[in-house]
Design a protein around this motif. Structure first.
Motif, mmCIF file in Angstrom:
data_model
loop_
_atom_site.group_PDB
_atom_site.id
_atom_site.type_symbol
_atom_site.label_atom_id
_atom_site.label_comp_id
_atom_site.label_asym_id
_atom_site.label_seq_id
_atom_site.Cartn_x
_atom_site.Cartn_y
_atom_site.Cartn_z
ATOM 1 N N HIS A 110 0.817 -1.208 0.000
ATOM 2 C CA HIS A 110 0.000 0.000 0.000
ATOM 3 C C HIS A 110 0.852 1.259 0.000
ATOM 4 N N ASP A 111 1.983 1.211 0.706
ATOM 5 C CA ASP A 111 2.825 2.407 0.761
ATOM 6 C C ASP A 111 3.410 2.762 -0.600
ATOM 7 N N ILE A 112 3.968 1.778 -1.301
ATOM 8 C CA ILE A 112 4.565 2.093 -2.602
ATOM 9 C C ILE A 112 3.477 2.448 -3.610
ATOM 10 N N GLU A 113 2.308 1.832 -3.494
ATOM 11 C CA GLU A 113 1.178 2.179 -4.348
ATOM 12 C C GLU A 113 0.734 3.613 -4.104
ATOM 13 N N ALA A 114 0.677 3.984 -2.841
ATOM 14 C CA ALA A 114 0.210 5.328 -2.487
ATOM 15 C C ALA A 114 1.076 6.412 -3.108
ATOM 16 N N THR A 115 2.393 6.188 -3.185
ATOM 17 C CA THR A 115 3.283 7.248 -3.673
ATOM 18 C C THR A 115 2.958 7.658 -5.097
ATOM 19 N N TRP A 116 2.720 6.681 -5.958
ATOM 20 C CA TRP A 116 2.470 7.078 -7.351
ATOM 21 C C TRP A 116 1.047 7.604 -7.542
ATOM 22 N N LEU A 117 0.096 7.098 -6.747
ATOM 23 C CA LEU A 117 -1.262 7.628 -6.849
ATOM 24 C C LEU A 117 -1.337 9.062 -6.317
ATOM 25 N N ILE A 118 -0.612 9.340 -5.253
ATOM 26 C CA ILE A 118 -0.570 10.701 -4.716
ATOM 27 C C ILE A 118 0.120 11.645 -5.690
ATOM 28 N N ASP A 119 1.229 11.209 -6.272
ATOM 29 C CA ASP A 119 1.912 12.033 -7.278
ATOM 30 C C ASP A 119 0.987 12.327 -8.459
ATOM 31 N N ARG A 120 0.250 11.315 -8.872
ATOM 32 C CA ARG A 120 -0.679 11.492 -9.994
ATOM 33 C C ARG A 120 -1.752 12.530 -9.639
ATOM 34 N N ALA A 121 -2.296 12.435 -8.432
ATOM 35 C CA ALA A 121 -3.309 13.402 -8.003
ATOM 36 C C ALA A 121 -2.749 14.825 -8.002
ATOM 37 N N CYS A 122 -1.541 14.978 -7.515
ATOM 38 C CA CYS A 122 -0.924 16.312 -7.482
ATOM 39 C C CYS A 122 -0.684 16.855 -8.880
ATOM 40 N N ASP A 123 -0.269 15.994 -9.791
ATOM 41 C CA ASP A 123 -0.064 16.422 -11.175
ATOM 42 C C ASP A 123 -1.353 16.958 -11.779
ATOM 43 N N VAL A 124 -2.453 16.279 -11.508
ATOM 44 C CA VAL A 124 -3.743 16.682 -12.067
ATOM 45 C C VAL A 124 -4.236 17.975 -11.428
ATOM 46 N N ILE A 125 -4.031 18.130 -10.139
ATOM 47 C CA ILE A 125 -4.476 19.349 -9.453
ATOM 48 C C ILE A 125 -3.645 20.552 -9.878
ATOM 49 N N GLY A 126 -2.329 20.387 -9.930
ATOM 50 C CA GLY A 126 -1.466 21.473 -10.379
ATOM 51 C C GLY A 126 -1.197 22.551 -9.349
ATOM 52 N N ASP A 127 -1.254 22.192 -8.072
ATOM 53 C CA ASP A 127 -0.979 23.139 -6.988
ATOM 54 C C ASP A 127 0.473 22.920 -6.545
ATOM 55 N N GLU A 128 1.328 23.901 -6.774
ATOM 56 C CA GLU A 128 2.755 23.746 -6.511
ATOM 57 C C GLU A 128 3.042 23.480 -5.033
ATOM 58 N N HIS A 129 2.385 24.199 -4.154
ATOM 59 C CA HIS A 129 2.625 24.026 -2.720
ATOM 60 C C HIS A 129 2.206 22.637 -2.249
ATOM 61 N N CYS A 134 3.521 16.853 -0.731
ATOM 62 C CA CYS A 134 3.344 15.426 -1.016
ATOM 63 C C CYS A 134 4.645 14.784 -1.490
ATOM 64 N N ALA A 135 5.411 15.513 -2.292
ATOM 65 C CA ALA A 135 6.681 14.981 -2.789
ATOM 66 C C ALA A 135 7.654 14.707 -1.648
ATOM 67 N N GLU A 136 7.673 15.595 -0.663
ATOM 68 C CA GLU A 136 8.552 15.399 0.496
ATOM 69 C C GLU A 136 8.167 14.131 1.257
ATOM 70 N N MET A 137 6.885 13.913 1.421
ATOM 71 C CA MET A 137 6.401 12.699 2.077
ATOM 72 C C MET A 137 6.733 11.464 1.253
ATOM 73 N N ASN A 138 6.417 11.514 -0.034
ATOM 74 C CA ASN A 138 6.616 10.349 -0.896
ATOM 75 C C ASN A 138 8.077 9.948 -1.008
ATOM 76 N N LYS A 139 8.954 10.925 -1.036
ATOM 77 C CA LYS A 139 10.381 10.632 -1.154
ATOM 78 C C LYS A 139 10.860 9.791 0.028
ATOM 79 N N VAL A 140 10.351 10.105 1.211
ATOM 80 C CA VAL A 140 10.692 9.335 2.411
ATOM 81 C C VAL A 140 10.099 7.928 2.337
ATOM 82 N N ILE A 141 8.835 7.839 1.946
ATOM 83 C CA ILE A 141 8.153 6.543 1.887
ATOM 84 C C ILE A 141 8.849 5.606 0.901
ATOM 85 N N VAL A 142 9.165 6.110 -0.282
ATOM 86 C CA VAL A 142 9.805 5.282 -1.301
ATOM 87 C C VAL A 142 11.154 4.755 -0.809
#
Length: 337
Positions: A110-129, A134-142
């Protein structure tokens, strides 16, 4: 229709804290048997939040509906603020109704799955902040999954109360391929690309099973053309359930030219048509089953294997199996033991 479903989910399936789990037909909350595991009964789960996020990401991408955007942001915010274990560098899995963790489970898949799904959501939203958080969190999880979960070219399943579950479950490996490839694309770390390739090779080289009943599976074959030796087991564990391996599918090993040795497990009662057809280097076949009959061994199941192959069978079945297999592609030049 999709937006109607979205509206229903938002009206019926969430509260101010997070998304709810299971309902009766008239929308009364019922015990969450489906997504509760490990002896727990969870009011809320990381998994449900994750897959609501996944669905809302694509719905917002195609609709640009502001209601969907607001709900999608909600899934990301609760992931960042409640589901993410900052001290452990991982995601919590099970929660009570107020989103307090229950149990002590670390789900690698679930953790490795979450990272790419969260990244995908952020890409679609387009909010830099939001993307940065999310990237800071995902980098640690990966990084933690790469350091903690990988073992002999595959991902272990989970950790419960400090004990590693070393089952190698198919979806965990598949999410690893995608998750580590995504991490390589975003962070440029060649290690992640290599892990993705390693997991893919593991998937290709492993066995394929088809569930045929609540207790049985058929061995469907292998995806690799380079496998040289194979043992079809008596039983196989899929997820947390053990199944008897009772059949070998038709054409399961057609033209596997490098296959040299096969062991057929004791529960196999059916071998499909052309199962080993064209395995020209298949020199040794060991049959442990006593359940095969003329009607359950398929046409040309052993045609065009190695011309001087040795076939080892149960002593009590030697005469019967020789008679059966000579009609299924085995030739008189082959030796029965």
């Amino acid at each position: 229709l999709a937006l109607d479903v979205f509206a229903t989910v938002e009206e019926k399936c969430r509260d101010d804290v997070a998304y709810l789990e299971a309902f009766s037909k008239d929308w009364n909350i019922i015990p969450n048997d489906a997504l509760s595991e490990n002896g727990l009964m969870a009011d809320k789960t990381m998994n449900t939040t994750l897959h609501v996020m996944e669905a809302y990401t694509e719905l917002y991408r195609v609709s640009s509906d502001k209601r969907v955007l607001k709900a999608l942001r909600f899934t990301l915010e609760i992931t960042l603020d409640k589901i993410y274990d900052k001290n452990g560098g991982k995601l919590f899995v099970f929660f009570d109704k107020n989103l307090n963790e229950i149990g002590d489970i670390y789900s690698y898949g679930h953790d490795i799955e979450a990272t790419w799904l969260i990244d995908r959501a952020c890409d679609v939203i387009g909010d830099e902040h939001l993307s940065k958080r999310c990237a800071e969190m995902n980098k640690v999880i990966v990084k933690n999954i790469a350091d903690r979960a990988l073992s002999n070219g595959r991902l272990n399943n989970e950790v419960e109360h400090g004990v590693v579950n070393t089952w190698h479950i198919w979806w965990v490996q598949a999410e690893g391929v995608v998750g580590f490839c995504n991490a390589y694309q975003r962070y440029g770390d060649a290690r992640y690309l290599e892990i993705s390739r390693t997991l893919w090779n593991y998937i290709k080289d492993k066995m394929i099973y088809k569930i045929t009943s609540s207790k049985t599976v058929a061995f469907g074959g292998v995806t690799s053309n380079t496998i040289t030796s194979l043992s079809i087991p008596k039983t196989v564990k899929i997820g947390k359930k053990t199944y008897q391996v009772t059949a070998i599918a038709s054409r399961a090993f057609v033209n596997r030219k490098k296959l040299k040795k096969v062991t057929i497990g004791a529960n196999v009662s059916k071998i499909g048509n052309y199962a080993f057809y064209g395995c020209t280097n298949l020199k040794t076949i060991t049959i442990k089953s006593t359940k095969l009959t003329a009607s359950t061994v398929g046409s040309k199941a052993f045609s065009k294997i190695y011309t001087k192959a040795t076939i080892k069978v149960p002593k009590a079945k030697k005469t019967a199996y020789k008679k059966i297999l000579l009609k299924k592609g085995v030739t008189k030049k082959m030796k029965f033991k």
